[in-house]
Design a protein around this motif. Sequence first.
Motif, PDB file in Angstrom:
ATOM      1  N   PRO A 408     -12.671 -46.667  40.468  1.00 16.89           N
ATOM      2  CA  PRO A 408     -12.035 -47.992  40.491  1.00 16.89           C
ATOM      3  C   PRO A 408     -10.636 -47.998  41.126  1.00 16.89           C
ATOM      4  N   ALA A 413     -14.549 -53.964  41.606  1.00 14.84           N
ATOM      5  CA  ALA A 413     -15.764 -54.061  40.784  1.00 14.84           C
ATOM      6  C   ALA A 413     -16.930 -54.552  41.654  1.00 14.84           C
ATOM      7  N   ASP A 417     -20.406 -52.617  42.340  1.00 11.17           N
ATOM      8  CA  ASP A 417     -21.642 -53.286  41.990  1.00 11.17           C
ATOM      9  C   ASP A 417     -22.626 -53.263  43.174  1.00 11.17           C
TER      10      ASP A 417
END
Length: 465
Positions: A408, A413, A417
């Motif tokens: 991260p 995010a 994903d």
Amino acid sequence: MTDAVGLKAYECDGLTAFRMRPALVVLAESTQDVATAVRICGRYGVSFVPRGAGTGLSGGALPGPDSVVISTARMRKVLAIDADNRRMTVQPGMANIAVSAAAEPYGLYFAPDPSSQIVCSVGGNVAENSGGAHCLKYGFTTNHVYAVTVVTPSGEVVRLGGNSADPIGPDLLGVFIGSEGTLGTVTEIVVRLLVRPIAVRTLVADFATAEQAADAVSGLVSHGVIPAAVEMLDQLAISAVETATHAGYSRDAGAALVIEVDGFAAAVGEEFEIAERLCRDNHATGIRIAQTSRERDLIWKGRKSAFAAMGRISPAYLVQDGVIPRTRLAEVLTRIDELASSAALRVANVFHAGDGNLHPLVLFDSDDPEETERAEGLSTDIAELCVAFGGSLSGEHGIGADKACSMPTMFSADDLDTMKRVRVAFDPYGLANPDKIFPTPRLCGEKSGKYRPHPLETSGLIGRG
Ligand SMILES: Cc1cc2nc3c(=O)[nH]c(=O)nc-3n(C[C@H](O)[C@H](O)[C@H](O)COP(=O)(O)OP(=O)(O)OC[C@H]3O[C@@H](n4cnc5c(N)ncnc54)[C@H](O)[C@@H]3O)c2cc1C
């Protein structure tokens, strides 16, 4: 293989700080063996970890507690050589150097050359998109593979890529290379071979400081010279290498650059002169030019033995692998020094300077749990420092189990994903090498190996039930 002694050899890869005994190990000898093993794992919902020679440095081949290791190390055959088209089809367990040895009678070689090349497997190179000293000029594994045969996580045998460098359709081969065993197990590889260069010249330049050596690297690149290799060793690395190999590096130098230029003789002569001049302009205190192939081999023996040589100066070490913009080398090396001082640990640097690909080696005593923890923390801080300087978490060793929690810092995010969706498309049940690359709350709080309570458990917020 199920016996406890045999399984012990598969507990970890080159990142020995992470260990876990697998449930069993399959020693595959063919694509069919791999497909059968994967299908059985699928039937019983058991996770599996592909493994080559186990030299990975990011815990990519680390098994889960109940997972099956599928080793391709016994699949070591050359399946076909097409010298006219400079291609060779090999099984994944062949050692990297064995591919070049098989190509040698045709005047050809396989360019990616990890320092572990005498042992690491081509399958591992594909899974990690491995590089090496000569990747500055020639590129990484992805630039030297035409096609692969893969057993998908559902046990299907498929071929990705083709006979040309740019086959029609979405680049699934590009997606697969560097996927660290999470999208399937490679069982055949069609590699691209190169013609051996006509002329090669190699020098070692000594500098008083790593910063001056770093400035010489920036100078080379800004002059448009792309040597075959530009490698750097700092004082601590030189000292370890000399003690172990007597390769002829100057022990009193603050840093050394190994520069190699190859190609046609005329161009090599000119580029080599520029490289020499730039080293002098950046205050090189001495320059030694290899006069014979034996001297050249010795220089490379020293450089390529550097990680192993660390054993001479420290009981244990962690190898980090991060990338930074080349122009910021000097700044980042200074910052690493500061981080090391505040952690009260030593860091040796030996790396592919031309690519901006750093390999800081964090030295520590593995018998001291507190120091081990400090070393792991420093190693993570250095990887994240590379990201903060506009670089990347990995140049060539992959993310594996080691750096999943740092992902991260580099990706949003949404990015993560999207990557996970690609993975799910290949592996809907998440059985292929789980818990690698992507952060999970569990893994970022716990370490594999001996049980240590999660901080939330210690604070009484969660239980183990
Ligand atoms: C001393 C030393 C020096 C090194 N120098 C370099 C260097 O200069 N450059 C560099 O890039 N790396 C270097 N490495 C790291 C390592 O050698 C490479 O990452 C290498 O490619 C790993 O190959 P392996 O066969 O040992 O793979 P393993 O460690 O067995 O596995 C590595 C990863 O590949 C996957 N994998 C293995 N085989 C397959 C397969 N058949 N199908 C699908 N996935 C598979 C595993 O699941 C794992 O995620 C070095 C390591 C050491 C110990």
